[in-house]
Design an enzyme around this catalytic site. Structure first.
Site, PDB file in Angstrom:
ATOM      1  N   HIS A  86      38.613  45.068  29.769  1.00 55.94           N
ATOM      2  CA  HIS A  86      37.495  45.829  30.339  1.00 55.94           C
ATOM      3  C   HIS A  86      37.419  45.635  31.847  1.00 55.94           C
ATOM      4  O   HIS A  86      36.827  44.670  32.331  1.00 55.94           O
ATOM      5  CB  HIS A  86      36.186  45.367  29.668  1.00 55.94           C
ATOM      6  CG  HIS A  86      34.983  46.184  30.031  1.00 55.94           C
ATOM      7  ND1 HIS A  86      34.119  46.701  29.085  1.00 55.94           N
ATOM      8  CD2 HIS A  86      34.473  46.574  31.226  1.00 55.94           C
ATOM      9  CE1 HIS A  86      33.148  47.360  29.683  1.00 55.94           C
ATOM     10  NE2 HIS A  86      33.335  47.291  31.005  1.00 55.94           N
TER      11      HIS A  86
ATOM     12  N   HIS B 292      37.055  48.399  35.292  1.00 55.16           N
ATOM     13  CA  HIS B 292      37.037  49.754  35.858  1.00 55.16           C
ATOM     14  C   HIS B 292      37.941  49.761  37.088  1.00 55.16           C
ATOM     15  O   HIS B 292      37.761  48.920  37.989  1.00 55.16           O
ATOM     16  CB  HIS B 292      35.621  50.148  36.262  1.00 55.16           C
ATOM     17  CG  HIS B 292      34.657  50.122  35.109  1.00 55.16           C
ATOM     18  ND1 HIS B 292      34.226  51.261  34.478  1.00 55.16           N
ATOM     19  CD2 HIS B 292      34.054  49.082  34.470  1.00 55.16           C
ATOM     20  CE1 HIS B 292      33.394  50.930  33.494  1.00 55.16           C
ATOM     21  NE2 HIS B 292      33.274  49.613  33.472  1.00 55.16           N
TER      22      HIS B 292
ATOM     23  N   HIS C 269      30.345  51.525  26.260  1.00 55.24           N
ATOM     24  CA  HIS C 269      29.408  50.620  26.938  1.00 55.24           C
ATOM     25  C   HIS C 269      28.056  50.702  26.233  1.00 55.24           C
ATOM     26  O   HIS C 269      27.444  51.785  26.187  1.00 55.24           O
ATOM     27  CB  HIS C 269      29.199  51.038  28.397  1.00 55.24           C
ATOM     28  CG  HIS C 269      30.298  50.651  29.326  1.00 55.24           C
ATOM     29  ND1 HIS C 269      31.554  51.182  29.268  1.00 55.24           N
ATOM     30  CD2 HIS C 269      30.310  49.751  30.358  1.00 55.24           C
ATOM     31  CE1 HIS C 269      32.299  50.654  30.219  1.00 55.24           C
ATOM     32  NE2 HIS C 269      31.570  49.776  30.897  1.00 55.24           N
TER      33      HIS C 269
ATOM     34  N   GLU D 180      24.111  46.645  27.363  1.00 55.39           N
ATOM     35  CA  GLU D 180      24.251  45.999  28.671  1.00 55.39           C
ATOM     36  C   GLU D 180      22.909  46.126  29.397  1.00 55.39           C
ATOM     37  O   GLU D 180      22.168  45.159  29.530  1.00 55.39           O
ATOM     38  CB  GLU D 180      25.381  46.660  29.472  1.00 55.39           C
ATOM     39  CG  GLU D 180      25.582  46.083  30.872  1.00 55.39           C
ATOM     40  CD  GLU D 180      26.488  46.940  31.760  1.00 55.39           C
ATOM     41  OE1 GLU D 180      26.669  48.141  31.479  1.00 55.39           O
ATOM     42  OE2 GLU D 180      26.996  46.390  32.773  1.00 55.39           O
TER      43      GLU D 180
ATOM     44  N   ASP E 227      35.014  43.424  34.404  1.00 53.65           N
ATOM     45  CA  ASP E 227      34.212  44.630  34.618  1.00 53.65           C
ATOM     46  C   ASP E 227      34.492  45.316  35.958  1.00 53.65           C
ATOM     47  O   ASP E 227      35.272  46.263  36.001  1.00 53.65           O
ATOM     48  CB  ASP E 227      32.714  44.307  34.455  1.00 53.65           C
ATOM     49  CG  ASP E 227      31.885  45.502  34.034  1.00 53.65           C
ATOM     50  OD1 ASP E 227      32.459  46.535  33.687  1.00 53.65           O
ATOM     51  OD2 ASP E 227      30.639  45.381  34.039  1.00 53.65           O
ATOM     52  N   ASP E 228      33.849  44.881  37.029  1.00 53.37           N
ATOM     53  CA  ASP E 228      34.033  45.449  38.388  1.00 53.37           C
ATOM     54  C   ASP E 228      34.084  44.254  39.346  1.00 53.37           C
ATOM     55  O   ASP E 228      33.114  44.008  40.087  1.00 53.37           O
ATOM     56  CB  ASP E 228      32.843  46.343  38.751  1.00 53.37           C
ATOM     57  CG  ASP E 228      32.625  47.452  37.733  1.00 53.37           C
ATOM     58  OD1 ASP E 228      33.327  48.482  37.818  1.00 53.37           O
ATOM     59  OD2 ASP E 228      31.768  47.274  36.844  1.00 53.37           O
TER      60      ASP E 228
HETATM   61  N1  LIG Z   1      29.129  47.641  34.161  1.00 55.62           N
HETATM   62  C1  LIG Z   1      29.130  48.976  34.030  1.00 55.62           C
HETATM   63  N2  LIG Z   1      28.318  49.559  33.138  1.00 55.62           N
HETATM   64  C2  LIG Z   1      28.301  50.885  32.988  1.00 55.62           C
HETATM   65  N3  LIG Z   1      29.063  51.719  33.686  1.00 55.62           N
HETATM   66  C3  LIG Z   1      29.892  51.186  34.609  1.00 55.62           C
HETATM   67  N4  LIG Z   1      30.750  51.765  35.456  1.00 55.62           N
HETATM   68  C4  LIG Z   1      31.320  50.797  36.186  1.00 55.62           C
HETATM   69  N5  LIG Z   1      30.860  49.591  35.810  1.00 55.62           N
HETATM   70  C5  LIG Z   1      29.954  49.802  34.819  1.00 55.62           C
HETATM   71 ZN   LIG Z   2      32.179  48.309  32.326  1.00 54.76          ZN
END
Ligand SMILES: Nc1ncnc2[nH]cnc12
Ligand SMILES: [Zn+2]
Length: 322
Positions: free
Chosen positions: A11, A13, A189, A192, A270-271
């Protein structure tokens, strides 16, 4: 120390993995003023909505197929350098369309980056096409149709990301039918920003084999049991959850409680630069903040390979490398 452990990430992005220095260089190259979203090497946002906005603005300084090849190669090289053998990248061909590059050129750039990184560091990678909730159901269906028709062996999954507070999963179920019929792996997703109901929604409307985050399932004991019984795999991103204030600190993060309740868990970033983290740090957190042993962490990595959206031959090879 977890530096000796082999790693897998399910996971992340792609645009969310953009190193701030590379984004700054891209902005300079195109004469874009990114200072509202990137300051002193740090991405600027203060809540989930402003994070999504920052993410969108950062994505816009990656404009050509070569930009996407470079971004992909840079991220995967870094992963390979810390012992990562497999990565799934969440990508948005829709974004390619929106910036005028086109979905095919966007994906072709990303695939070139994957090829270069594999040649150097041996890392295997696949792509999960995502729809974004905040662009509405029609756009998510468009993303699913693109993924289904792409006939690209590197595209193996379909996801739903974006503003979780917008709509319910059932509104997007048609997109998942298209992706499922095309043989793509499914993940969503959920759980969260929204609570346990969002995870139940995902199971009721789509029944994906994996859920992105899913951590707020902890608010409902019956749901935790349902996840364990179904064998649904959670793509848990603890650093992201803390940065977005889903939980106040690692001590209250439910990763261990979910694992102990029999839910299949994996760890991802994640990011990463948006959340001041990296896959390397997530593995370290699993050890230091959550107290998992090397064997526990290896078991999560094995779960990730077992849940990966790959053909059985590749899965066997990855399991052998672990
Ligand atoms: N943590 C996240 N939750 C939902 N959409 C996303 N797009 C990029 N990161 C995300
Ligand atoms: Zn994500």
């Amino acid at each position: 120390m977890t530096s000796h452990l082999k790693k897998v990430e399910l996971h992340c992005h792609l645009e969310g993995a953009a190193p701030p220095a590379l984004t700054a260089a891209q902005a300079r190259k195109y004469g874009v003023d990114i200072s509202a979203h990137l300051r002193d090497g740090v991405y600027v946002w203060h809540d989930f909505a402003s994070f999504l906005e920052c993410y969108d603005q950062v994505s816009k300084v990656y404009k050509t197929d070569e930009d996407y090849a470079l971004l992909t190669e840079t991220y995967l090289d870094g992963l390979a350098g810390i012992g990562t053998i497999y990565s799934e990248l969440i990508v948005s061909p829709d974004h390619g369309k929106r910036i005028g590059l086109g979905a095919d050129a966007y994906i072709s750039g990303v695939c070139e980056g994957i090829r270069r990184a594999k040649e150097k560091g041996g890392i295997e990678a696949r792509l999960i096409v995502t729809g974004e909730r905040h662009f509405g159901p029609e756009s998510v269906i468009g993303a699913a149709e693109y993924a289904a028709k792409a006939n690209n062996p590197v595209i193996t999954g379909f996801n739903l990301a974006g503003e979780e507070r917008m709509g319910r999963v059932a509104d997007y179920a048609r997109a998942f039918d298209i992706a499922r019929d095309a043989g793509l792996g499914l993940t969503i997703h959920a759980g969260e920003v929204c609570g346990a109901f969002s995870v139940s929604d995902a199971l009721d409307a789509v029944r994906p084999s994996r859920i992105g985050h899913g951590v707020r399932a902890i608010e409902d004991a019956d749901l935790v049991k349902r996840l364990a019984d179904l064998g649904t795999v959670l793509e848990v991103c603890p650093g992201s959850n803390i940065a977005l204030k889903v939980f106040p600190d690692f001590a209250s993060h439910p990763l261990r409680r979910l694992r102990d309740a029999g839910v299949k868990v994996t760890i991802s970033s994640d990011d990463p630069p948006f959340f001041h983290t990296s896959l390397e740090r997530e593995y370290e957190l699993a050890s230091q903040a959550f107290g998992f042993s090397d064997a526990d962490i290896d078991a999560m990595t094995q779960t990730a390979i077992e849940a990966a959206f790959v053909d059985e031959e590749t899965r066997k090879t990855l399991l052998a490398r672990l």
